[in-house]
Scaffold this active site. Structure first.
Site, PDB file in Angstrom:
ATOM      1  N   ALA A  41       0.812  -1.222   0.000  1.00 38.07           N
ATOM      2  CA  ALA A  41       0.000   0.000   0.000  1.00 38.07           C
ATOM      3  C   ALA A  41       0.841   1.265   0.000  1.00 38.07           C
ATOM      4  CB  ALA A  41      -0.947   0.001   1.206  1.00 38.07           C
ATOM      5  N   GLY A  42       2.149   1.144  -0.217  1.00 37.11           N
ATOM      6  CA  GLY A  42       3.002   2.327  -0.235  1.00 37.11           C
ATOM      7  C   GLY A  42       3.907   2.442   0.971  1.00 37.11           C
ATOM      8  N   THR A  43       4.208   1.317   1.594  1.00 37.40           N
ATOM      9  CA  THR A  43       5.007   1.300   2.820  1.00 37.40           C
ATOM     10  C   THR A  43       6.366   1.964   2.618  1.00 37.40           C
ATOM     11  OG1 THR A  43       4.019  -0.880   3.206  1.00 37.40           O
ATOM     12  CG2 THR A  43       5.758  -0.169   4.716  1.00 37.40           C
ATOM     13  N   HIS A  53       2.868  -4.191   9.230  1.00 39.97           N
ATOM     14  CA  HIS A  53       1.634  -4.499   8.501  1.00 39.97           C
ATOM     15  C   HIS A  53       0.569  -5.059   9.447  1.00 39.97           C
ATOM     16  CE1 HIS A  53       3.555  -3.713   4.772  1.00 39.97           C
ATOM     17  NE2 HIS A  53       4.117  -4.875   4.581  1.00 39.97           N
ATOM     18  N   ARG A  99      -4.381   2.268   0.356  1.00 35.86           N
ATOM     19  CA  ARG A  99      -4.345   2.232  -1.107  1.00 35.86           C
ATOM     20  C   ARG A  99      -5.500   1.388  -1.607  1.00 35.86           C
ATOM     21  NH1 ARG A  99       0.571  -0.484  -4.739  1.00 35.86           N
ATOM     22  NH2 ARG A  99       0.039   0.498  -6.754  1.00 35.86           N
ATOM     23  N   TYR A 119      -2.620   6.652  -0.750  1.00 31.85           N
ATOM     24  CA  TYR A 119      -1.598   6.489  -1.788  1.00 31.85           C
ATOM     25  C   TYR A 119      -1.938   7.320  -3.025  1.00 31.85           C
ATOM     26  CZ  TYR A 119       1.359   3.689  -5.017  1.00 31.85           C
ATOM     27  OH  TYR A 119       2.263   3.256  -5.940  1.00 31.85           O
ATOM     28  N   SER A 178      10.338  10.858  -5.293  1.00 35.87           N
ATOM     29  CA  SER A 178       9.674  10.416  -6.522  1.00 35.87           C
ATOM     30  C   SER A 178      10.121   8.995  -6.815  1.00 35.87           C
ATOM     31  CB  SER A 178      10.033  11.331  -7.690  1.00 35.87           C
ATOM     32  OG  SER A 178      11.415  11.199  -8.015  1.00 35.87           O
ATOM     33  N   LYS A 208       5.464   0.582  -9.839  1.00 37.32           N
ATOM     34  CA  LYS A 208       5.400   1.610 -10.873  1.00 37.32           C
ATOM     35  C   LYS A 208       4.945   2.967 -10.347  1.00 37.32           C
ATOM     36  CE  LYS A 208       6.455  -1.372 -14.085  1.00 37.32           C
ATOM     37  NZ  LYS A 208       7.733  -1.328 -14.803  1.00 37.32           N
TER      38      LYS A 208
END
Length: 309
Positions: free
Chosen positions: A52-54, A124, A145, A208, A243, A273
């Protein structure tokens, strides 16, 4: 439940704890003792459901604490999840390899206990397994996310594991819907934090998809939350260095400098990605309809909304 070590058929396998499946390198002993883990007031905890963007949020927080320079980030407490073994080692790919070179099952929690402040800790796990005073003492950032992209990212992540050669997206979707995915139900995990958000000022929930749309706004939001207000110049440096393209360079450089076992895990199979809506290229019409029906059922009694595109 019997001692976990006696039940392990392979480090690459999984086990049932309180109705939730965990990889065997997540230690039952660490989950058991986490409720009494000593939380420090200057801790920052990053909590997510898998994929989920950890690591993205860890990089953002790390950059905030290090004036925006990736090479200055202290990663001693955030190189893996608090509930896992210390992953600074080569994990076996096969049962035979494991028998010849058994992995070290030392809890990573022991390293976190000794890490200097301020610690950045990732997990998590569900809220119910967290230290009882966590939300009263430490800053907690929960990243949510949309579950379609999360499931897809989890599928691609697991496909790189030698022990999952026959894994299909269909099976991952079925696990999500059935609540048998590793770390349990996405819906239960997210809702548990969402429903208490107004009761704890130390809890920040970010999405996210929102970070992707406006990274500067959310980097500043995170910085303010952990008590590190940013100048405009520092904000822009952090946005640039967090980024996905810059993070790939950062992690590739780190992998070249680290020992081989840790370098293997650092080479950014943890960062995908960085896009929203990739599920559209992979889900069949039937899979999407089944997933939508599950999502409506799970979310009908909550005002939580996520963006699927």
């Amino acid at each position: 439940m019997a001692d976990q070590a006696s039940n392990l058929s392979s480090i690459r396998g999984s086990y049932d704890y309180d109705g939730i499946y965990y990889p065997n390198f997540v230690l039952k002993s660490s989950i058991d003792t986490l409720k009494t883990f000593e939380v420090r007031p200057d801790d920052t905890w990053v909590v997510t459901f898998p994929k989920a963007g950890t690591h993205w949020m860890l990089e953002i927080v790390g950059l905030i604490l290090s004036d925006g320079y990736p090479e200055k980030i202290d990663r001693s407490s955030s190189s893996t999840l608090i509930e896992m073994i210390d992953l600074d080692q080569k994990l076996p790919d096969t049962k035979e390899e494991e028998e010849q070179n058994p992995p070290d099952m030392t809890p990573f929690m022991e390293k976190i206990k000794k890490a200097p402040s301020p610690r950045v800790i990732q997990t998590h796990l569900r809220l119910k397994y967290m230290p009882q005073d966590l939300l009263k003492k430490a800053k907690v950032i929960y990243v949510a996310r949309n579950p379609k992209d999360t499931a897809l990212s989890w599928f691609h992540f697991l496909k790189e594991d030698p022990s999952c050669p026959s894994l299909t997206l269909e099976s991952v979707i079925r696990q999500y819907i059935g609540g048998t995915s590793t770390y349990g139900s996405w819906a239960d995990h997210v809702k548990e934090f969402w429903e208490i958000r107004q009761h704890y000022e130390n809890l920040l929930i970010v999405f996210y998809e929102d970070i992707l749309r406006d990274p500067a706004k959310h980097v500043r939001m995170v910085a303010d939350h952990i008590g590190r207000p940013l100048s405009e110049a520092l904000l822009q440096r952090i946005v640039e260095n967090s980024s996905f393209s810059r993070m790939k360079k950062t992690y590739d450089k780190r992998a070249e400098q680290l020992n081989e076992p840790l370098a293997e895990s650092v080479r950014l199979k943890y960062v995908s990605k960085g896009k929203v809506g990739r599920w559209k290229k992979y889900f069949t019409v039937e899979q999407n309809e089944i997933f939508d029906e599950w999502f409506r059922e799970k979310m009908e009694r909550t005002d939580l909304q996520v963006s699927f595109e």
